[in-house]
Design an enzyme around this catalytic site. Structure first.
Site, mmCIF file in Angstrom:
data_model
loop_
_atom_site.group_PDB
_atom_site.id
_atom_site.type_symbol
_atom_site.label_atom_id
_atom_site.label_comp_id
_atom_site.label_asym_id
_atom_site.label_seq_id
_atom_site.Cartn_x
_atom_site.Cartn_y
_atom_site.Cartn_z
ATOM 1 C CB CYS A 114 -0.956 0.002 1.189
ATOM 2 S SG CYS A 114 -2.173 -1.304 1.068
ATOM 3 C CG HIS A 250 -3.095 3.771 1.676
ATOM 4 N ND1 HIS A 250 -3.563 3.333 0.451
ATOM 5 C CD2 HIS A 250 -3.170 2.706 2.512
ATOM 6 C CE1 HIS A 250 -3.895 2.058 0.555
ATOM 7 N NE2 HIS A 250 -3.677 1.653 1.797
ATOM 8 C CG ASN A 280 -6.514 -0.647 1.048
ATOM 9 O OD1 ASN A 280 -5.805 -0.245 0.135
ATOM 10 N ND2 ASN A 280 -6.019 -1.066 2.203
HETATM 11 N N1 ACO Z 1 -18.275 -7.953 9.302
HETATM 12 C C1 ACO Z 1 -18.665 -8.128 10.579
HETATM 13 N N2 ACO Z 1 -17.789 -8.354 11.580
HETATM 14 C C2 ACO Z 1 -16.481 -8.395 11.266
HETATM 15 C C3 ACO Z 1 -16.010 -8.216 9.952
HETATM 16 C C4 ACO Z 1 -16.974 -7.993 8.948
HETATM 17 N N3 ACO Z 1 -16.641 -7.802 7.653
HETATM 18 N N4 ACO Z 1 -14.672 -8.314 9.964
HETATM 19 C C5 ACO Z 1 -14.288 -8.524 11.222
HETATM 20 N N5 ACO Z 1 -15.382 -8.595 12.029
HETATM 21 C C6 ACO Z 1 -15.439 -8.810 13.463
HETATM 22 C C7 ACO Z 1 -14.202 -9.507 13.987
HETATM 23 O O1 ACO Z 1 -14.340 -10.905 13.819
HETATM 24 C C8 ACO Z 1 -14.233 -9.100 15.450
HETATM 25 O O2 ACO Z 1 -15.162 -9.923 16.127
HETATM 26 P P1 ACO Z 1 -14.864 -10.432 17.636
HETATM 27 O O3 ACO Z 1 -14.767 -9.170 18.447
HETATM 28 O O4 ACO Z 1 -16.055 -11.269 17.913
HETATM 29 O O5 ACO Z 1 -13.568 -11.171 17.537
HETATM 30 C C9 ACO Z 1 -14.798 -7.673 15.422
HETATM 31 O O6 ACO Z 1 -15.440 -7.545 14.126
HETATM 32 C C10 ACO Z 1 -13.741 -6.589 15.592
HETATM 33 O O7 ACO Z 1 -12.640 -6.862 14.719
HETATM 34 P P2 ACO Z 1 -11.382 -5.929 14.622
HETATM 35 O O8 ACO Z 1 -10.432 -6.471 13.591
HETATM 36 O O9 ACO Z 1 -10.842 -5.654 15.992
HETATM 37 O O10 ACO Z 1 -12.076 -4.580 14.061
HETATM 38 P P3 ACO Z 1 -11.464 -3.162 13.822
HETATM 39 O O11 ACO Z 1 -12.310 -2.146 14.473
HETATM 40 O O12 ACO Z 1 -9.978 -3.129 14.086
HETATM 41 O O13 ACO Z 1 -11.655 -2.931 12.244
HETATM 42 C C11 ACO Z 1 -10.373 -3.095 10.205
HETATM 43 C C12 ACO Z 1 -11.104 -3.847 11.330
HETATM 44 C C13 ACO Z 1 -11.404 -2.340 9.391
HETATM 45 C C14 ACO Z 1 -9.657 -4.125 9.333
HETATM 46 C C15 ACO Z 1 -9.336 -2.122 10.791
HETATM 47 O O14 ACO Z 1 -8.587 -2.768 11.792
HETATM 48 C C16 ACO Z 1 -8.380 -1.561 9.769
HETATM 49 O O15 ACO Z 1 -8.744 -0.810 8.883
HETATM 50 N N6 ACO Z 1 -7.069 -1.843 9.900
HETATM 51 C C17 ACO Z 1 -6.020 -1.284 9.087
HETATM 52 C C18 ACO Z 1 -6.009 -1.807 7.708
HETATM 53 C C19 ACO Z 1 -4.895 -1.109 6.935
HETATM 54 O O16 ACO Z 1 -4.703 0.077 7.011
HETATM 55 N N7 ACO Z 1 -4.075 -1.877 6.250
HETATM 56 C C20 ACO Z 1 -2.884 -1.304 5.657
HETATM 57 C C21 ACO Z 1 -2.955 -1.161 4.262
HETATM 58 S S1 ACO Z 1 -3.393 -2.641 3.435
HETATM 59 C C22 ACO Z 1 -1.990 -3.228 2.545
HETATM 60 O O17 ACO Z 1 -0.842 -2.851 2.751
HETATM 61 C C23 ACO Z 1 -2.283 -4.315 1.581
#
Ligand code: ACO
Length: 323
Positions: A114, A250, A280
């Protein structure tokens, strides 16, 4: 006088197929509400069967060349940022070169996931500054839909496909921060964090693999590292946050975008946001946002822009430029 890499044109391409969040509700335990509130994403584009990264990159490049009033014959080099090239080799960049009908110059890919576009822009700037090229096409293009695990709701709802491109042109500047063009860059990586975000396959492991991400762990690193690299680039340019007209980040998650702007002390009306429409798109997200930001009338000549990105590696960085 200082040789500067000035943006002479910009363009983008998005595949025709738009997938709204609600479509995932049919196959996954997820909801439009969850995706929207946790990520800010509402929809994304997916490439058609047979539509490849180099096809999309070429279309974005053609739009950027038209915007610059140039043809492919004017270009000395092509740098494509991608982690999803059509083939293991040759590079997507050489495939774009052929599709543009270019028979001279040189072309290569940059892979920093990314953060790829920021890395590509920094390298292209170095080519221009050192006199190795006068006009460079810098492209970010991805088909992340090809590396999704469609049973993993924590990743497959977040990513999209697309391409953005810009043309850099060497121009003489006074050597001050009032110059147009790229003013400063900052690149970083820390390979100890490989397991936070990776694809579990590759040539030497005999399969393409799928994207795996510990999203909440990446999130923890993102805001601090992005605000820090933006600060470093601005300092190198002899500027501060108050000088910034637009942050073009990004586009991974609206909460990361908001957190970074807040840490930089800048309001959200100085941030170009496209994550709701594109998801993304990895290395394509910044050139897409720059192109859309210009088309919306947000970005104008003379504006001071900070781009910043973080992704797999971890790799992160920023570029400060005057449009
Ligand atoms: N629908 C419903 N529930 C979901 C989903 C979904 N699509 N995905 C995950 N959950 C659940 C999880 O299972 C978890 O459930 P649990 O509490 O029962 O275990 C709960 O939601 C919370 O999950 P988290 O991963 O803690 O959620 P978070 O608030 O952190 O959001 C997200 C997740 C959107 C992925 C976020 O962490 C994020 O954006 N992270 C950064 C991503 C990023 O910037 N990546 C870098 C670039 S990508 C690259 O380089 C290729």
């Amino acid at each position: 006088m200082t040789r500067r890499a000035v943006i002479a044109g910009i363009g983008h391409y998005l595949p025709e197929r738009i997938v709204e969040n609600a479509e995932f509700e049919a196959t996954l335990d997820t909801s439009d509400e969850w995706i929207r509130s946790r990520s800010g994403i509402e929809r994304r584009h997916f490439a058609a069967e047979g539509e490849t990264t180099s096809n999309m990159a070429t279309k974005a490049a053609q739009n950027a060349l038209a915007d610059a009033g140039m043809t492919a014959d004017d270009i000395d080099a092509i740098v494509v940022a991608t982690s999803t090239a059509d083939l293991t080799f040759p590079s997507a960049a050489t495939m774009v070169q052929a599709q543009l009908g270019m028979t001279k110059g040189f072309a290569f890919d940059v892979q920093a996931v990314c953060a790829g576009f920021v890395y590509a822009l920094s390298n292209a700037n170095a080519l221009v500054a050192s006199g190795q090229a006068d006009k460079v096409l810098v492209i970010g293009a991805e088909t992340f839909s090809k590396i999704m695990d469609w049973t993993d709701r924590s990743t497959c709802v977040l990513f999209g496909d697309g391409a953005g491109a810009l043309v850099l042109e060497a121009q003489e500047g006074a050597g001050t921060s009032d110059d147009r063009g790229i003013l400063a860059t900052d690149l970083n990586s820390d390979g100890r964090f490989k397991d936070l975000l990776y694809v579990d396959g590759g040539v030497s492991t005999q399969n393409t693999g799928h994207l795996r991400m510990q999203g909440n762990q990446v999130f923890r690193h993102a805001v601090e590292k992005l605000a820090s690299t933006a600060h470093t680039s601005l300092e190198r340019a002899g500027l501060g946050a108050d000088d910034v007209d637009w942050i073009v980040p990004h586009q991974a998650n609206i909460r990361i975008i908001q957190g970074t702007a807040k840490k930089m002390g800048l309001p959200m009306d100085k941030v170009v946001v496209t994550v709701q429409d594109h998801g993304n798109t990895s290395a394509a997200s910044i050139p897409l946002a720059l192109s859309v930001g210009k088309a919306r009338g947000q970005i104008k000549q003379g504006d001071l822009i900070v781009t910043e990105a973080i992704g797999g590696g971890l790799a992160w960085g920023s570029v400060v430029l005057r449009w």
